[in-house]
Design an enzyme around this catalytic site. Structure first.
Site, PDB file in Angstrom:
ATOM      1  N   THR A 126      -3.740  17.544  28.317  1.00 21.09           N
ATOM      2  CA  THR A 126      -4.249  16.314  30.018  1.00 21.09           C
ATOM      3  C   THR A 126      -3.040  16.530  30.427  1.00 21.09           C
ATOM      4  OG1 THR A 126      -3.717  14.489  30.488  1.00 21.09           O
ATOM      5  CG2 THR A 126      -2.224  15.093  28.454  1.00 21.09           C
ATOM      6  N   GLU A 128      -1.112  15.180  32.014  1.00 23.66           N
ATOM      7  CA  GLU A 128      -0.310  14.212  33.148  1.00 23.66           C
ATOM      8  C   GLU A 128       0.890  15.180  31.872  1.00 23.66           C
ATOM      9  OE1 GLU A 128       0.805  10.530  33.235  1.00 23.66           O
ATOM     10  OE2 GLU A 128      -0.685  11.063  34.570  1.00 23.66           O
ATOM     11  N   TYR A 150       4.079   9.451  26.459  1.00 26.64           N
ATOM     12  CA  TYR A 150       2.418  10.327  26.337  1.00 26.64           C
ATOM     13  C   TYR A 150       2.462  11.745  26.439  1.00 26.64           C
ATOM     14  CZ  TYR A 150      -2.594  10.848  28.052  1.00 26.64           C
ATOM     15  OH  TYR A 150      -3.571  11.622  27.442  1.00 26.64           O
ATOM     16  N   LYS A 154       2.166  14.674  24.369  1.00 25.45           N
ATOM     17  CA  LYS A 154       0.931  15.905  24.313  1.00 25.45           C
ATOM     18  C   LYS A 154       1.476  17.579  24.480  1.00 25.45           C
ATOM     19  CE  LYS A 154      -2.776  13.074  24.404  1.00 25.45           C
ATOM     20  NZ  LYS A 154      -3.752  13.778  23.171  1.00 25.45           N
TER      21      LYS A 154
HETATM   22  P1  NAP Z   1      -9.032   6.391  24.051  1.00 25.64           P
HETATM   23  O1  NAP Z   1     -10.686   5.748  24.594  1.00 25.64           O
HETATM   24  O2  NAP Z   1      -7.892   5.709  23.683  1.00 25.64           O
HETATM   25  O3  NAP Z   1      -9.486   7.074  22.373  1.00 25.64           O
HETATM   26  C1  NAP Z   1      -9.419   7.122  21.890  1.00 25.64           C
HETATM   27  C2  NAP Z   1      -8.927   7.026  20.223  1.00 25.64           C
HETATM   28  O4  NAP Z   1      -8.025   7.498  19.560  1.00 25.64           O
HETATM   29  C3  NAP Z   1      -9.909   6.047  20.088  1.00 25.64           C
HETATM   30  O5  NAP Z   1     -10.836   6.621  18.918  1.00 25.64           O
HETATM   31  C4  NAP Z   1      -8.735   5.485  19.197  1.00 25.64           C
HETATM   32  O6  NAP Z   1      -9.106   4.510  18.119  1.00 25.64           O
HETATM   33  C5  NAP Z   1      -8.127   6.841  18.602  1.00 25.64           C
HETATM   34  N1  NAP Z   1      -6.524   6.877  18.258  1.00 25.64           N
HETATM   35  C6  NAP Z   1      -5.537   6.060  18.305  1.00 25.64           C
HETATM   36  N2  NAP Z   1      -4.507   5.477  17.586  1.00 25.64           N
HETATM   37  C7  NAP Z   1      -4.454   6.853  16.256  1.00 25.64           C
HETATM   38  C8  NAP Z   1      -4.953   7.329  15.284  1.00 25.64           C
HETATM   39  N3  NAP Z   1      -3.130   6.745  14.628  1.00 25.64           N
HETATM   40  N4  NAP Z   1      -5.497   7.346  14.413  1.00 25.64           N
HETATM   41  C9  NAP Z   1      -6.741   7.766  14.344  1.00 25.64           C
HETATM   42  N5  NAP Z   1      -7.339   7.851  15.515  1.00 25.64           N
HETATM   43  C10 NAP Z   1      -6.703   6.865  16.622  1.00 25.64           C
HETATM   44  O7  NAP Z   1      -9.069   7.606  25.077  1.00 25.64           O
HETATM   45  P2  NAP Z   1     -10.259   8.755  25.257  1.00 25.64           P
HETATM   46  O8  NAP Z   1     -10.065   8.329  27.260  1.00 25.64           O
HETATM   47  O9  NAP Z   1     -11.608   8.386  25.060  1.00 25.64           O
HETATM   48  O10 NAP Z   1      -9.401   9.964  25.300  1.00 25.64           O
HETATM   49  C11 NAP Z   1      -9.998  11.119  24.919  1.00 25.64           C
HETATM   50  C12 NAP Z   1      -8.406  12.000  24.214  1.00 25.64           C
HETATM   51  O11 NAP Z   1      -8.518  12.676  25.626  1.00 25.64           O
HETATM   52  C13 NAP Z   1      -7.283  11.506  24.040  1.00 25.64           C
HETATM   53  O12 NAP Z   1      -6.640  11.640  23.776  1.00 25.64           O
HETATM   54  C14 NAP Z   1      -5.989  10.944  25.189  1.00 25.64           C
HETATM   55  O13 NAP Z   1      -5.541  10.887  25.212  1.00 25.64           O
HETATM   56  C15 NAP Z   1      -6.949  12.884  26.363  1.00 25.64           C
HETATM   57  N6  NAP Z   1      -7.009  12.749  27.678  1.00 25.64           N
HETATM   58  C16 NAP Z   1      -8.013  11.356  28.066  1.00 25.64           C
HETATM   59  C17 NAP Z   1      -7.531  11.756  29.649  1.00 25.64           C
HETATM   60  C18 NAP Z   1      -8.879  10.553  30.574  1.00 25.64           C
HETATM   61  O14 NAP Z   1      -9.279  10.779  31.788  1.00 25.64           O
HETATM   62  N7  NAP Z   1      -9.696  10.111  29.363  1.00 25.64           N
HETATM   63  C19 NAP Z   1      -7.564  12.698  30.002  1.00 25.64           C
HETATM   64  C20 NAP Z   1      -7.174  13.517  29.533  1.00 25.64           C
HETATM   65  C21 NAP Z   1      -6.885  13.587  27.811  1.00 25.64           C
HETATM   66  P3  NAP Z   1      -9.115   2.769  18.202  1.00 25.64           P
HETATM   67  O15 NAP Z   1     -10.178   2.436  19.473  1.00 25.64           O
HETATM   68  O16 NAP Z   1      -8.886   2.558  17.174  1.00 25.64           O
HETATM   69  O17 NAP Z   1      -7.469   2.449  19.228  1.00 25.64           O
HETATM   70  O1  F7E Z   2      -3.450   5.236  35.797  1.00 23.72           O
HETATM   71  C1  F7E Z   2      -1.793   3.837  39.379  1.00 23.72           C
HETATM   72  C2  F7E Z   2      -0.852   4.153  37.725  1.00 23.72           C
HETATM   73  O2  F7E Z   2      -3.383   3.762  33.820  1.00 23.72           O
HETATM   74  C3  F7E Z   2      -3.507   5.656  37.370  1.00 23.72           C
HETATM   75  C4  F7E Z   2      -5.123   7.818  30.676  1.00 23.72           C
HETATM   76  O3  F7E Z   2      -6.717   8.671  30.393  1.00 23.72           O
HETATM   77  O4  F7E Z   2      -5.875   9.473  32.201  1.00 23.72           O
HETATM   78  C5  F7E Z   2      -5.467   8.287  32.344  1.00 23.72           C
HETATM   79  O5  F7E Z   2      -3.439   8.165  32.642  1.00 23.72           O
HETATM   80  C6  F7E Z   2      -2.382   5.719  38.034  1.00 23.72           C
HETATM   81  C7  F7E Z   2      -1.551   5.665  37.973  1.00 23.72           C
HETATM   82  O6  F7E Z   2      -4.414   6.435  34.242  1.00 23.72           O
HETATM   83  C8  F7E Z   2      -2.638   0.125  38.343  1.00 23.72           C
HETATM   84  O7  F7E Z   2       0.810   4.003  38.484  1.00 23.72           O
HETATM   85  C9  F7E Z   2      -2.281   1.618  39.732  1.00 23.72           C
HETATM   86  O8  F7E Z   2      -0.674   5.916  39.078  1.00 23.72           O
HETATM   87  O9  F7E Z   2      -5.553   4.282  34.944  1.00 23.72           O
HETATM   88  P1  F7E Z   2      -4.279   4.825  35.025  1.00 23.72           P
HETATM   89  P2  F7E Z   2      -2.751   7.566  34.036  1.00 23.72           P
HETATM   90  O10 F7E Z   2      -1.826   7.709  33.659  1.00 23.72           O
HETATM   91  O11 F7E Z   2      -3.663   9.117  35.245  1.00 23.72           O
HETATM   92  C10 F7E Z   2      -4.651  10.529  31.634  1.00 23.72           C
HETATM   93  C11 F7E Z   2      -5.398  12.468  32.471  1.00 23.72           C
HETATM   94  C12 F7E Z   2      -4.823  10.710  30.062  1.00 23.72           C
HETATM   95  O12 F7E Z   2      -3.932  11.436  29.726  1.00 23.72           O
HETATM   96  C13 F7E Z   2      -4.320   8.934  30.040  1.00 23.72           C
HETATM   97  O13 F7E Z   2      -4.586   9.176  28.248  1.00 23.72           O
HETATM   98  O14 F7E Z   2      -3.344   4.253  39.003  1.00 23.72           O
HETATM   99  N1  F7E Z   2      -2.281   2.155  39.000  1.00 23.72           N
HETATM  100  N2  F7E Z   2      -2.061  -0.164  39.744  1.00 23.72           N
HETATM  101  C14 F7E Z   2      -2.184   1.472  37.889  1.00 23.72           C
HETATM  102  N3  F7E Z   2      -2.684   1.858  36.626  1.00 23.72           N
HETATM  103  C15 F7E Z   2      -3.146   1.018  36.005  1.00 23.72           C
HETATM  104  N4  F7E Z   2      -3.685   1.425  34.302  1.00 23.72           N
HETATM  105  N5  F7E Z   2      -2.749  -0.715  35.544  1.00 23.72           N
HETATM  106  C16 F7E Z   2      -2.807  -0.538  37.366  1.00 23.72           C
HETATM  107  O15 F7E Z   2      -3.182  -2.068  37.615  1.00 23.72           O
END
Ligand code: NAP
Ligand code: F7E
Length: 344
Positions: A126, A128, A150, A154
């Site tokens: 990620t 992050e 987080y 990662k």
């Molecule tokens: P998500 O919707 O939160 O899905 C996470 C998945 O992980 C869910 O299926 C969840 O199951 C499962 N999980 C959590 N804890 C677990 C455990 N102990 N054992 C097995 N499964 C578990 O996340 P996403 O947005 O699809 O992201 C997919 C992956 O990409 C994640 O690793 C995330 O950190 C990474 N990522 C996401 C983004 C983004 O912007 N979306 C960007 C960069 C990287 P439950 O349904 O039971 O909770």
């Molecule tokens: O926040 C700001 C917050 O929670 C984005 C995950 O998928 O992407 C995700 O992480 C920004 C941050 O995503 C609110 O402070 C303002 O700066 O949507 P977010 P994230 O933290 O960027 C990365 C790539 C991952 O890997 C992660 O798994 O938005 N923000 N106001 C807020 N954020 C939230 N959630 N809620 C607010 O009210």
């Protein structure tokens, strides 16, 4: 011969889109999901593929169960998408976040190594991991400076993936993905929180959307585009690390403006700090307020990715830009609320 894929974390946003992509490509798709009291199938149902995916219980906290599922499925490709993925929650639960996101990935890699499995492996790394590094845009070569449990968990999983590739010759790749969203995004993430909140206002609610830091900037793309990139990484002869991003960063404030436009509102910002409000310029109606409880102990201010390597090597290009994304999510949330009202 039919290829077999195991998606760990199939119940999540990316798991569902990746499962659909692989089903469409003719894979035998196995999905691993932990046991919870909710429905792990909701997103697969939303994409109409629930019957095409074979589900297995798997929790990344338990290595014996990982081994059993790997043995039972004997996959050609393993995608590790499972994580505690909400950055905010990781400050409250740093230990469990690290156990799942860092040690969980290692448990999977170690189980594959022990089994002598030849499966190709994808790790969900990620942006992050870059945290607050003052270098923009970020590439595969940019150093990491994680700003949350987080993020540091990662970095561990990413390093383990690189090491298992180098030490044991495993086909282990890592996708350094910048934020990607969709109508299936969890409701706690800021984009979805904005589109659901505005859709409720459009349906008559009087509750403005309460947000934290409006000035944070992210490189937002569409999840459907990003799972294509994941798959392409595992089709390469050699494993590697790839940034997937759009190359454009947008503030939370601008994302609100893009989403509001889908509802016919033009946002005007009034006041400052915790008293700032976003109102509809025409009527003065309050759309957004500030709630400092959403500020983070350590913020990531500005992420911007350079996907040049993915473009050159994988031939990958994102198709949806941030405006299209905001519109897609806003329309989906409005439709969902309208359907729920009809059903009630
Ligand atoms: P998500 O919707 O939160 O899905 C996470 C998945 O992980 C869910 O299926 C969840 O199951 C499962 N999980 C959590 N804890 C677990 C455990 N102990 N054992 C097995 N499964 C578990 O996340 P996403 O947005 O699809 O992201 C997919 C992956 O990409 C994640 O690793 C995330 O950190 C990474 N990522 C996401 C983004 C983004 O912007 N979306 C960007 C960069 C990287 P439950 O349904 O039971 O909770
Ligand atoms: O926040 C700001 C917050 O929670 C984005 C995950 O998928 O992407 C995700 O992480 C920004 C941050 O995503 C609110 O402070 C303002 O700066 O949507 P977010 P994230 O933290 O960027 C990365 C790539 C991952 O890997 C992660 O798994 O938005 N923000 N106001 C807020 N954020 C939230 N959630 N809620 C607010 O009210």
């Amino acid at each position: 011969m039919t290829r077999r894929a195991l998606i760990v974390g199939v119940s999540g946003q990316d798991g569902a889109y990746l499962a659909r992509l692989l089903v469409d490509k003719g894979y035998e798709v196995h999905g691993a999901t932990r046991r919870t009291s909710g429905s792990p199938e909701a997103r697969l149902e939303a994409l109409g593929i629930v019957d095409a995916v074979r589900l297995h219980y798997l929790d990344l906290l338990e290595i014996t169960n990982i081994r059993r599922v790997l043995e039972r499925v004997a996959p050609d490709e393993v995608y590790n998408l499972a994580a505690q993925s909400f950055v905010s929650a990781s400050f409250e639960q740093p230990l469990v976040t690290s156990d799942v996101n860092a040690m969980g990935a290692l448990r999977l890699l170690e189980s594959l190594r022990e089994a002598g499995a030849r499966a190709r492996f994808y790790q969900a790394s990620t942006s992050e991991m870059f945290g607050n590094i003052p270098i923009r845009p970020q590439t595969e070569e940019t150093p990491f400076h994680p700003r949350s449990p987080y993020g540091f968990a990662k970095v561990f999983a990413h390093s383990a993936t690189v090491n298992y590739r180098e030490a044991y010759g495993m086909h282990a790749s890592s996708g350094i993905l910048f934020n990607h969203e969709s109508p299936l995004r969890g409701a706690e993430f800021v984009t979805r929180k904005i589109t659901t909140g505005l859709a409720r206002l459009a349906r008559g609610s009087e509750e403005p959307v309460a947000l934290g830091n409006l000035d944070a900037r992210r490189d937002w793309g569409f999840a459907g585009d990003y799972v294509e990139g994941m798959w392409r990484m595992l089709q390469q002869d050699a494993p590697g690390d790839y940034v997937l991003a759009t190359g454009i960063s947008t503030s939370v404030r601008s994302f609100v403006e893009h989403a509001a436009r889908s509802f016919g509102w033009s946002v005007e910002w009034r006041g400052s700090g915790r008293d700032e409000q976003g109102v509809d310029a025409r009527t003065g109606r309050r759309l957004v307020t500030i709630d400092p409880t959403f500020w983070r102990p350590a913020e990531v201010d500005h992420l911007l990715g350079n996907p040049a390597k993915a473009k050159a090597v994988l031939g990958w290009t994102p198709l949806v830009d941030v405006r299209g994304l905001a519109e897609m999510m806003a329309e989906a949330d409005l439709r969902r609320l309208a359907n729920a009202a009809v059903a009630a």
